[in-house]
Design an enzyme around this catalytic site. Structure first.
Site, PDB file in Angstrom:
ATOM      1  CB  CYS A 136     -14.189 -34.664 -14.583  1.00 54.71           C
ATOM      2  SG  CYS A 136     -15.153 -35.004 -16.054  1.00 54.71           S
ATOM      3  CB  CYS A 139     -12.725 -36.134 -17.704  1.00 53.98           C
ATOM      4  SG  CYS A 139     -13.858 -34.737 -17.704  1.00 53.98           S
ATOM      5  CG  ASP A 140      -9.760 -37.706 -15.607  1.00 51.14           C
ATOM      6  OD1 ASP A 140      -9.465 -37.567 -16.807  1.00 51.14           O
ATOM      7  OD2 ASP A 140      -9.660 -36.799 -14.774  1.00 51.14           O
TER       8      ASP A 140
END
Ligand code: FAD
Length: 311
Positions: A136, A139-140
């Protein structure tokens, strides 16, 4: 045969725990099945979560999920960490069966079983999740400033992830098993015209390398010649798709062509009365903890209204 509960929640990710919290605070005494091995859901497989509101310093994924569980339990949610292996959702009284064969009954069911990212199936892949391996970019990506990154996949998602990651990364190499991409032309054009993105076609990841419990590089293999070469990267983003966990519901609830649970948006109502869907099992677009939690709240409110109308 068990008592008839008001509501059973299947799933213990952000969607399931939020549905549990809201239905518990509404005095509905929810029974929550959290899964036998995946208690707490997808966030338990990561380390730092920096984009869940309310935690300016970030919060460890497993800790966030333990907190959500404790908050739901505080208001009376009952948790059983077991898988549901069969359901009958068609009648007014719904039944779900656990691995011991016990049948649990309820007037309403909230399905929050999430979806699984497809994996490469390589050793180290799971162990390095949140330590260089990610599924993701939203997300990251922020953790990979000035790093060299590899993205695996050839579809729209892979191109979107690769393009997004160029905001942070020094370089992004897209690895794809074929010589042409599956992504739409517009997404391809965007990726091809980005100076930070290069492509390794007809290639696959043969090995994920680890040093000091972190990703330290990957070994690329040419799918035709078998020739290998090292790629010196500290980030590996796997973008080869995801599968909603809807096997249990096939033939009872309407699913879309890719297997996601269909709901009558903007509500969380599924095709059967008294059954509601929340989180990543419904959503192939946003797929974030906060959106899953939000739809868990919506499902709880929909279930509350459904139950109130029965009374
Ligand atoms: P999940 O969290 O997937 O939970 C599904 C639940 O259903 C699990 O508890 C499972 O045990 C249960 N279940 C499934 N089948 C059954 C069954 N038959 N019986 C009983 N229980 C069952 N999002 C962010 O917002 N920020 C991040 O930083 C972030 N990082 C991530 C890092 C990783 C490595 C991954 C994989 C995801 C990350 N995400 C992040 C995405 C986020 O985790 C998901 O969007 C979110 O967890 C989805 O919540 P959910 O409740 O729908 O499903």
């Amino acid at each position: 045969m068990s008592d008839i509960r008001n509501v059973i929640v299947i799933g213990s990710g952000p969607a399931g725990y939020t549905a549990a919290l809201y239905t518990a605070r509404a005095q509905l005494k929810p029974l929550v099945f959290g899964g036998a091995i995946f208690v707490g859901g997808a966030l338990t497989t990561t380390t730092e979560v920096e984009n869940f509101p309310g935690f300016p310093e970030g919060i460890d994924g497993p800790v966030l999920m333990e907190n959500m569980r404790a908050q739901a339990e505080k208001f009376g949610a009952e948790m059983i960490d077991d898988d549901i292996v069969a359901v009958d959702l068609t009648g007014d009284i719904k039944t779900v069966t656990d691995t011991a064969g016990t049948v649990h009954r309820a007037h309403a069911v909230i399905v929050a079983t999430g979806s699984g990212y497809r994996k490469l199936g390589l050793p180290n892949e799971d162990a390095l999740s949140g330590r260089g391996v990610s599924w993701c970019a939203t997300c990251d990506g922020f953790f990979f400033r000035d790093r060299d990154i590899v993205v695996v996949g050839g579809g729209d998602t892979a191109m979107e992830e690769a393009t997004f990651l160029t905001r942070f990364a020094r370089s992004v190499t897209v690895v794809h098993r074929r010589s042409t991409l599956r992504a739409s032309q517009v997404m391809q054009n965007r990726a091809f015209s980005d100076d930070k993105i290069s492509f390794a076609f007809d290639s696959e990841i043969a090995e994920i390398k680890e040093k000091d419990s972190k990703l330290s590089g990957v070994l690329l293999r040419d799918v035709f010649t078998g020739e290998t070469r090292d790629l010196d990267v500290t980030g590996l983003f796997i973008a080869i798709g995801h599968d909603p966990r809807t096997e249990l519901f096939k033939g009872q609830l309407d699913l879309d062509s890719t297997g996601y649970l269909k709901v009558a948006a903007p509500s969380t109502r599924t095709s059967l009365p008294g059954v509601f869907g929340a989180g990543d099992v419904v959503d192939h677009t946003y797929r974030q903890a906060i959106t899953a939690a939000a739809s868990g709240c919506q499902a709880a409110l929909d279930a509350e209204r459904y139950l109130a109308a029965l009374a």
